[in-house]
Design an enzyme around this catalytic site. Structure first.
Site, mmCIF file in Angstrom:
data_model
loop_
_atom_site.group_PDB
_atom_site.id
_atom_site.type_symbol
_atom_site.label_atom_id
_atom_site.label_comp_id
_atom_site.label_asym_id
_atom_site.label_seq_id
_atom_site.Cartn_x
_atom_site.Cartn_y
_atom_site.Cartn_z
ATOM 1 N N GLU B 144 44.208 45.782 4.609
ATOM 2 C CA GLU B 144 45.477 45.013 4.759
ATOM 3 C C GLU B 144 46.591 46.048 3.898
ATOM 4 O O GLU B 144 47.646 45.896 3.834
ATOM 5 C CB GLU B 144 45.584 43.744 4.135
ATOM 6 C CG GLU B 144 44.627 42.642 4.751
ATOM 7 C CD GLU B 144 45.099 42.391 6.120
ATOM 8 O OE1 GLU B 144 45.969 42.926 6.678
ATOM 9 O OE2 GLU B 144 44.398 41.426 6.641
ATOM 10 N N HIS B 147 47.614 48.665 6.235
ATOM 11 C CA HIS B 147 48.464 48.086 7.136
ATOM 12 C C HIS B 147 50.038 47.897 6.267
ATOM 13 O O HIS B 147 51.024 47.968 7.254
ATOM 14 C CB HIS B 147 48.233 46.756 7.792
ATOM 15 C CG HIS B 147 46.916 46.833 8.563
ATOM 16 N ND1 HIS B 147 46.372 45.564 9.011
ATOM 17 C CD2 HIS B 147 46.227 47.932 8.706
ATOM 18 C CE1 HIS B 147 45.344 45.915 9.486
ATOM 19 N NE2 HIS B 147 44.925 47.314 9.652
ATOM 20 N N GLU B 209 45.432 36.041 13.019
ATOM 21 C CA GLU B 209 44.827 37.207 13.573
ATOM 22 C C GLU B 209 44.515 37.293 14.896
ATOM 23 O O GLU B 209 44.517 37.956 15.927
ATOM 24 C CB GLU B 209 43.993 37.960 12.309
ATOM 25 C CG GLU B 209 44.961 38.292 11.270
ATOM 26 C CD GLU B 209 44.009 38.854 10.199
ATOM 27 O OE1 GLU B 209 42.875 38.299 9.795
ATOM 28 O OE2 GLU B 209 44.320 39.878 9.510
ATOM 29 N N GLU B 243 41.859 44.822 13.012
ATOM 30 C CA GLU B 243 42.096 43.230 13.236
ATOM 31 C C GLU B 243 40.995 42.650 13.830
ATOM 32 O O GLU B 243 40.532 41.687 13.571
ATOM 33 C CB GLU B 243 43.509 42.958 14.204
ATOM 34 C CG GLU B 243 44.893 43.421 13.505
ATOM 35 C CD GLU B 243 45.081 42.660 12.172
ATOM 36 O OE1 GLU B 243 44.556 41.589 12.044
ATOM 37 O OE2 GLU B 243 45.971 43.152 11.333
#
Lengths: 141, 527
Positions: B144, B147, B209, B243
């Protein structure tokens, strides 16, 4: 154009306008329906293009004719009944270089189903791993 | 020399559980995971009503070395593409201007979601007890962070290399005035990090997700490519490669509670609340961005939704769990109605409130109107006629003195904000699943657009106290609020938001807005 039930625009997706709306809003389609399929999204890359063309559309498609592979611009979209499995030892031989299951994961973009690795094999399956089937560890050397 | 008790304990443990001779990643993983701790006295900061099992597995068997190697290769490929070939072919200027605006919203908002997911998965790491489950969550924390940087970078790239930087750079400064921001924070922030830890996992991993990243991060790349944008597929498909492990984490969260009695009591309600929370925002906003923010259409949004959300997430994730008592979400019928119509409803309001945004919007062309009518029969009579009227009244021209929100006021179609989702809606002019409900608590009125949000509010009203823009700015003049909320470009007077993307069209300024004399009013005060 693919006529497989697993293709990107199969079934209701081939319909348009009112025909689509009628089926989409039909009473039977107001709850989810269990599916035995799996979906895999592979990012296009030098290695993955080869995996798709030489392995998935080759030996894998022979073993599982329900497999559909579609070109969706930046990615390959795959759908099949049951499972899709990629053995990276086989990929490594094909590419002529060391290629582990973690090299494969560099370009595996999405999964719908239960995906897991075991040794050098990547699997996505419709089975409920951890519930119906135990997730295995790699065997002791 | 005597050895310490700690050293002796470690030596004894190693004697029983020897380190692997090979350095095979999965062998090392198995060995590492066999070192567990006594969790009987474990104190977690983030509690859950569920008991998470202590033997939950991690599906991808990652160790830090393989993780770091894998992620560095991803970054090399992504940044290599962006900084070499995509810059050389001037890719950012080949993007259709309408899509350039969509990416201002999509990437800036996703960045917020990724940022909050860092905290969410850190919380899950704290709550879980199984070593492998913790390992999976820990990998996700690191993902994360990556990202968040990737989303920030793509806006930086668009701003630096492309067209119309305003909105790609520093969009967050407009967060107080933009009506889409607060709803986004409800799904991307509050839903991920507030409340029961497992409920947060269901929001983030099982629904956010496993369900909505497929349209948001995968299908979006088809729309991007079709509209000349090759940067977004390069970055977003790389994001999505992480993901799949997050989806597995969400599934393993469910596996870890499957045998807990609490699951039979609460799981279906938590799943339905999470599904409604996420879909209430993503369904209309993504549909609006894809269809109204593109020139070249890939397919009707309702088909994208039907494939990724209903058939695949519904059938392959939720449907397969049916034998463990997981039910089809009770709100699915309303969600399906929203997937067909709610993005059309939202665009009508978004365009009417365009000065409060950080992006440029355009009215559908005649060609696009035909496409909408062919794919959504009934679209023209509801929406097409309104856009024709707005265009005829000169809504794109600053000299017209016309803002489309005036049309809603003139025709007695008040716009409300749903208290729970923070999504604006107009109950008297809507084809989606929205209907007006008003409740009063301690002398304050609250509007709701659906029974699902209303139920959530009734169970914990203190959770949904966020002021909406009508409450926050009641009585204030619009240009004053835009200036205060940093909604202007670097010249200090031209709005970031505009009602067109035409190079030849005039740009609206604060003075143009001020001349109209538009004042915020809270519609609930009129009830």
């Amino acid at each position: 154009m693919s006529t497989s039930a697993n293709s990107y625009n199969a079934g209701i997706m081939a319909k348009t306008g009112k025909d689509f709306a009628d089926e989409y809003f039909a009473e039977k389609n107001q709850v989810v329906h269990e599916s035995d399929t799996v979906v895999l999204v592979l990012k296009k890359s030098d290695e993955l293009n080869t995996v798709v063309e030489e392995i998935l559309l080759g030996s894998h498609k022979e073993q599982n004719p329900t497999l559909v592979v579609e070109d969706r611009a930046g990615f390959w979209w795959l759908k099949a009944n049951g499972k899709i499995e990629i053995d990276c030892t086989e990929v490594s031989e094909l590419l002529g270089k060391s290629y582990s299951v973690y090299d494969l994961l560099v370009d595996v973009s999405s999964t719908i189903g239960r995906a897991y690795t075991l040794g050098e094999t990547f699997t996505i399956t419709s089975e409920l791993m951890g519930l119906d089937v135990k997730l295995q560890d790699v065997a002791r050397a | 020399m005597a050895i310490s008790s700690a050293t002796k304990a470690a030596t004894d443990a190693l004697a029983v559980n020897r380190a692997p001779v090979s350095v095979g990643a999965q062998e090392v993983h198995r060995w590492l995971q066999s070192f567990t701790w006594d969790f009987d006295k474990n104190r977690t900061k983030y509690s859950t009503k569920y008991k998470m099992a202590n033997d939950t597995k991690e599906q991808f068997k990652l160790i830090a070395k393989e993780y770091a190697r894998m992620e560095s290769v991803k970054d090399e490929r992504q940044f290599g593409s962006l900084q070499d070939v995509l810059t050389r072919v001037d890719a950012a200027n080949r993007v259709h201007p309408k899509w350039n605006e969509s990416m201002k919203v999509i990437s800036n908002f996703l960045e917020v979601g990724e940022y909050n997911a860092i905290a969410a998965t850190g919380m899950l790491w704290d709550s879980a007890t199984a070593p492998e489950q913790k390992n999976g969550y820990l990998g996700q924390v690191l993902d994360e962070i990556r990202h968040t940087n990737q989303c920030g970078y793509i806006n930086y790239y668009f701003a630096k290399q492309g067209q119309d930087a305003a909105g790609h750079n520093d969009a967050r400064r407009t967060r107080a005035i933009g009506p889409l921001w607060k709803g986004m924070k409800r799904v991307f922030s509050d839903g991920f990090i507030s409340g029961d830890a497992v409920e947060c996992s269901i929001n983030l991993q099982l629904v956010g997700e496993a369900c909505f990243t497929n349209p948001l991060i995968v299908a979006v790349t088809e729309w991007a490519s079709a509209n000349g944008d090759e940067m977004t597929p390069t970055v977003f498909l790389s994001i999505e490669t992480d993901e799949l492990r997050h989806m597995a984490n969400g599934y393993q969260t469910v596996v870890s509670i499957a045998n807990d009695e609490a699951a039979s009591k609460y799981l279906n309600t938590d799943l339905n609340n999470a599904f409604w929370t996420q879909q209430k925002y993503f369904t209309p906003v993504l549909g609006m961005m894809f269809e109204y923010g593109s020139h070249f259409k890939v397919e009707p949004w309702v088909k994208t939704w039907n494939r990724w959300v209903y058939e695949d997430w519904g059938g392959i994730w939720i449907g397969r769990l049916g034998k463990y008592g997981v039910e089809s979400p009770a709100s699915l019928r309303d969600a399906k109605k929203d997937a067909y119509w709610a993005h059309h409803d939202l665009f009508l309001i978004a365009y009417a409130l365009w000065p409060t945004g950080f992006f440029r919007l355009t009215l559908p062309t005649a060609e696009e109107a035909e496409w909408y009518e062919a794919n959504y029969p009934g679209w023209y009579d509801m929406y097409g006629v309104v856009y024709e009227e707005w265009r005829a009244r000169g809504c794109e021209d600053p000299n017209s003195g016309f803002l489309p929100i005036q049309w809603f006021i003139e025709n007695n179609h008040p716009v409300y904000i749903d208290r729970v989702s923070q999504v604006p809606f107009c109950p008297s002019y809507s084809k989606g699943a929205s209907t007006l409900r008003v409740l009063e608590l301690n002398g304050k009125k609250h509007s709701f657009s659906d029974q699902w949000g209303e139920r959530m509010w009734l169970s914990e009203p203190e959770r949904y106290e966020c002021q909406n823009i009508f409450e926050q700015y009641e009585g204030r003049e619009l240009s004053e609020v835009i200036a205060e909320g940093h909604g202007v470009r670097s010249d200090g007077k031209t709005l970031i938001a505009q009602p067109h993307t035409s190079k030849d069209g005039k740009l609206w300024t604060l003075d143009d807005i001020k001349k109209i004399g538009c004042v915020f009013a809270d519609p609930l005060k009129a009830l």
